[in-house]
Structure formats: C-alpha cells, structure tokens
Scaffold this motif. Sequence first.
Motif, short mmCIF file in Angstrom:
data_model
loop_
_atom_site.label_atom_id
_atom_site.label_comp_id
_atom_site.label_asym_id
_atom_site.label_seq_id
_atom_site.Cartn_x
_atom_site.Cartn_y
_atom_site.Cartn_z
N LEU A 6 0.81 -0.83 -0.07
CA LEU A 6 0.45 0.19 0.39
C LEU A 6 0.75 0.82 0.04
O LEU A 6 2.15 1.25 0.65
N PHE A 7 0.67 2.09 -0.69
CA PHE A 7 1.46 3.33 -1.12
C PHE A 7 0.46 4.96 -0.20
O PHE A 7 -0.36 5.00 -0.78
N ASP A 8 1.07 5.53 -0.03
CA ASP A 8 1.28 6.97 1.08
C ASP A 8 2.34 7.63 -0.10
O ASP A 8 2.88 7.86 -0.29
N LYS A 9 1.29 8.68 -0.93
CA LYS A 9 1.78 9.58 -2.26
C LYS A 9 2.29 10.58 -1.46
O LYS A 9 3.29 10.83 -2.23
N GLU A 10 2.12 11.27 -0.30
CA GLU A 10 3.31 12.01 0.48
C GLU A 10 4.16 11.69 0.58
O GLU A 10 5.42 12.69 0.32
N SER A 11 4.46 10.81 1.46
CA SER A 11 6.11 10.22 2.10
C SER A 11 6.34 9.33 0.98
O SER A 11 7.53 8.92 1.17
N SER A 12 5.86 9.07 0.16
CA SER A 12 6.12 7.59 -0.90
C SER A 12 6.63 6.41 -0.26
O SER A 12 7.79 5.69 -0.43
N THR A 13 5.91 6.42 1.11
CA THR A 13 6.46 5.27 1.54
C THR A 13 5.18 4.61 1.37
O THR A 13 4.01 4.34 0.97
N TYR A 14 5.25 2.81 2.06
CA TYR A 14 5.38 1.29 2.04
C TYR A 14 4.92 1.48 2.81
O TYR A 14 5.63 1.01 3.56
N THR A 15 3.62 0.95 3.17
CA THR A 15 3.33 -0.20 3.87
C THR A 15 2.58 -1.38 3.43
O THR A 15 2.09 -1.71 2.85
N TYR A 16 3.11 -2.32 4.33
CA TYR A 16 2.67 -3.72 3.91
C TYR A 16 1.86 -4.32 4.29
O TYR A 16 1.45 -4.62 6.04
N LEU A 17 0.73 -4.86 4.20
CA LEU A 17 -0.24 -6.22 5.04
C LEU A 17 -0.57 -7.89 4.88
O LEU A 17 -0.62 -7.59 3.43
N ILE A 18 0.09 -8.13 5.91
CA ILE A 18 0.29 -9.66 5.57
C ILE A 18 -0.78 -10.27 6.44
O ILE A 18 -0.75 -10.04 7.77
N ALA A 19 -1.05 -11.66 5.76
CA ALA A 19 -2.01 -11.93 6.64
C ALA A 19 -2.20 -14.13 6.23
O ALA A 19 -1.94 -13.68 5.00
N ASP A 20 -2.85 -14.14 7.26
CA ASP A 20 -2.94 -15.61 7.05
C ASP A 20 -4.40 -15.62 7.04
O ASP A 20 -5.31 -15.35 8.10
N GLU A 21 -5.18 -16.20 5.31
CA GLU A 21 -6.34 -15.95 5.19
C GLU A 21 -7.32 -17.19 5.87
O GLU A 21 -7.96 -16.67 6.78
N GLU A 22 -6.14 -17.74 5.75
CA GLU A 22 -7.51 -19.01 7.25
C GLU A 22 -7.24 -18.38 8.36
O GLU A 22 -8.39 -19.09 8.92
N ALA A 23 -6.31 -18.03 8.79
CA ALA A 23 -6.63 -17.69 11.04
C ALA A 23 -7.51 -16.46 10.30
O ALA A 23 -7.83 -16.08 12.16
N LYS A 24 -7.84 -16.03 9.69
CA LYS A 24 -7.94 -14.07 9.44
C LYS A 24 -7.17 -13.93 9.87
O LYS A 24 -7.98 -12.30 10.94
N ALA A 25 -5.47 -13.93 10.45
CA ALA A 25 -5.17 -12.75 11.66
C ALA A 25 -3.98 -11.74 10.48
O ALA A 25 -3.48 -12.62 9.42
N ALA A 26 -4.05 -10.78 11.13
CA ALA A 26 -2.66 -9.95 10.08
C ALA A 26 -2.21 -9.00 10.92
O ALA A 26 -2.33 -8.70 11.96
N VAL A 27 -1.38 -8.86 9.71
CA VAL A 27 -0.29 -7.47 11.07
C VAL A 27 -0.23 -6.70 9.56
O VAL A 27 0.09 -6.22 8.74
N LEU A 28 0.17 -4.88 9.97
CA LEU A 28 1.00 -3.68 8.68
C LEU A 28 2.07 -3.75 9.69
O LEU A 28 2.57 -3.63 10.88
N VAL A 29 2.77 -3.73 8.15
CA VAL A 29 4.10 -2.92 9.01
C VAL A 29 4.33 -1.22 8.11
O VAL A 29 4.08 -1.71 6.97
N ASP A 30 4.73 -0.41 8.80
CA ASP A 30 5.07 0.89 8.86
C ASP A 30 3.71 1.29 8.41
O ASP A 30 3.88 2.18 7.33
N PRO A 31 2.84 1.40 8.63
CA PRO A 31 1.27 2.16 9.03
C PRO A 31 2.57 3.94 8.55
O PRO A 31 2.77 3.74 9.82
N VAL A 32 1.04 4.79 7.93
CA VAL A 32 0.24 5.45 7.80
C VAL A 32 -0.36 6.35 8.17
O VAL A 32 -1.28 6.50 8.35
N ILE A 33 -0.22 7.33 9.46
CA ILE A 33 -1.38 7.65 9.99
C ILE A 33 -2.42 8.16 9.02
O ILE A 33 -3.19 7.73 9.77
N GLU A 34 -2.05 9.10 8.16
CA GLU A 34 -3.37 9.78 7.51
C GLU A 34 -3.60 8.41 6.89
O GLU A 34 -4.71 9.19 6.09
N ASN A 35 -3.75 7.46 6.50
CA ASN A 35 -4.11 6.13 6.12
C ASN A 35 -4.50 4.98 6.89
O ASN A 35 -4.82 4.36 5.91
#
Length: 243
Positions: A6-35
């Motif tokens: 996932l991309f933030d245009k202002e800071s050119s930052t990538y945020t990553y969503l990683i999940a196990d679809e069976e367990a329905k569990a997810a992590v976000l890496v380097d989230p940006v507050i505006e998003n």
Amino acid sequence: MLFRQLFDKESSTYTYLIADEEAKAAVLVDPVIENVERDLQLIHELDLTLKYCLETHIHADHITGTGKLREITGCLSIVPKNAGADCTNMYITDAEVLHFGSIIIEAIATPGHTDSHITYLVNNDRVLTGDALLIRGCGRTDFQSGDAGTLFDSVTQRLFTLPKNTLVYPAHDYQGKTVSTIGEEKKWNPRFVEWDSDSRKLRSRADFIKLMSNLDLSQPKKMMEAIPANEHCGKSVEKSNLK
C-alpha cells in the motif's frame, strides 16, 4: 499468505499488509497515520483481524499510524529494541520470530540508517527492508544515529547473503518501483556496486562511506514533527490533531 503493498503518495512510503487467510490474522508494517481509515477498510473488506503493527524503525518523513490503529483495533505495537519508543507493547531484536497462522516473520538487525533498524524476513521468500536497502538505493545515514559503515555491513553481510531470488520490498520508493530481488540489487544497486563496460564489483566499505558522506540531501520536511511523534507511536499528534 495474503500480501498487499500500500502506498502513501505524500511521503512515498510503502505500508505492507500480511495475513493468514485461514486464521484471519493480519499485521501491518510501517503504517502511515493519514491512511489509517484506508487500511482499516481493507482489513474489514478482507474479513481480517489486525493482530500487530510492526515498525522497521523510527521514521523521520511520516508519522506512524500504529497508535491510532492500536486504539481502534486493540492490536499490539512492535518496535525494534533500543529505538527510543516508549509506547510499544513489545520490542523485537535480531533473530526473533513472530508466528501467526502460517506466517513466519523473522527479524534481521540491519542498523546503519538508524542504529536500531530491523528488516523483516517473511516466510523465507521476501524481505521488508525498511530504509536499509531500497530499490537501486539505500537509506541515508546522516541523522538518527546513522552510520554509513554500519549500513554497508548490514546490507552486504545480512541482506546480500540471502538467496538471490528473495523478493525485496522497501519502505520507500521515489520513482514508482515496487519490488526487486536480492540478486538484482547485488548486481545493479549503484550505492553498493560499481561497474564499467567490462566488469562489475562490490564497492569497498571505504568508497561507500565516502559516497554517503557526499550526498548532501535536504532534511525530510516532517522530520521535526515525525521523530518525536513516532517515539510515542504517533500519539502526540493524534491527541492534538485527530480527535
């Protein structure tokens, strides 16, 4: 494994969503507050539960969304040990492993851009390199206890030793590139490799330090605001601006 960049245009930052679809569990890496709203909507649409927010380091160019996401979802914050963050639920250090469902995330210490920077190896086939290794570049080393020689060691000894087909997903890109591989970066990254028409070789550590000392980069626009806010998971900004 579900994986989204996932991309933030202002800071050119990538945020990553990683999940196990069976367990329905997810992590976000380097989230940006505006998003935060964007990220929560995607998590809801995919029927996931946010378990963790991971930071690769204390960012200087954007404010993290971790505090707000934790407030809304109850997820846990994970920050590199010794990063100077007083707000986290958990600290992570080199070689620690995070398991959720079928996902395995291993921390690799890659200091140099900052003195506590962590890269995340996900399921042994991709690395989230933060600002340590960018696509055809690397993070700067002129503030936040950065050190060019340390970054050279981190990249050449910890990242360039991974299998060449390991996917590289950085925290930023300013030319629209989205993914690379370790093999590509070992061959073509001009910060670490020098070549002429007949040969290509790894720069010496001394040459890398000299190159980094002569970059003459301007300071990030949000640096004075972002660093102290991120040391508190963005909470200082949330309280004043995001009520």
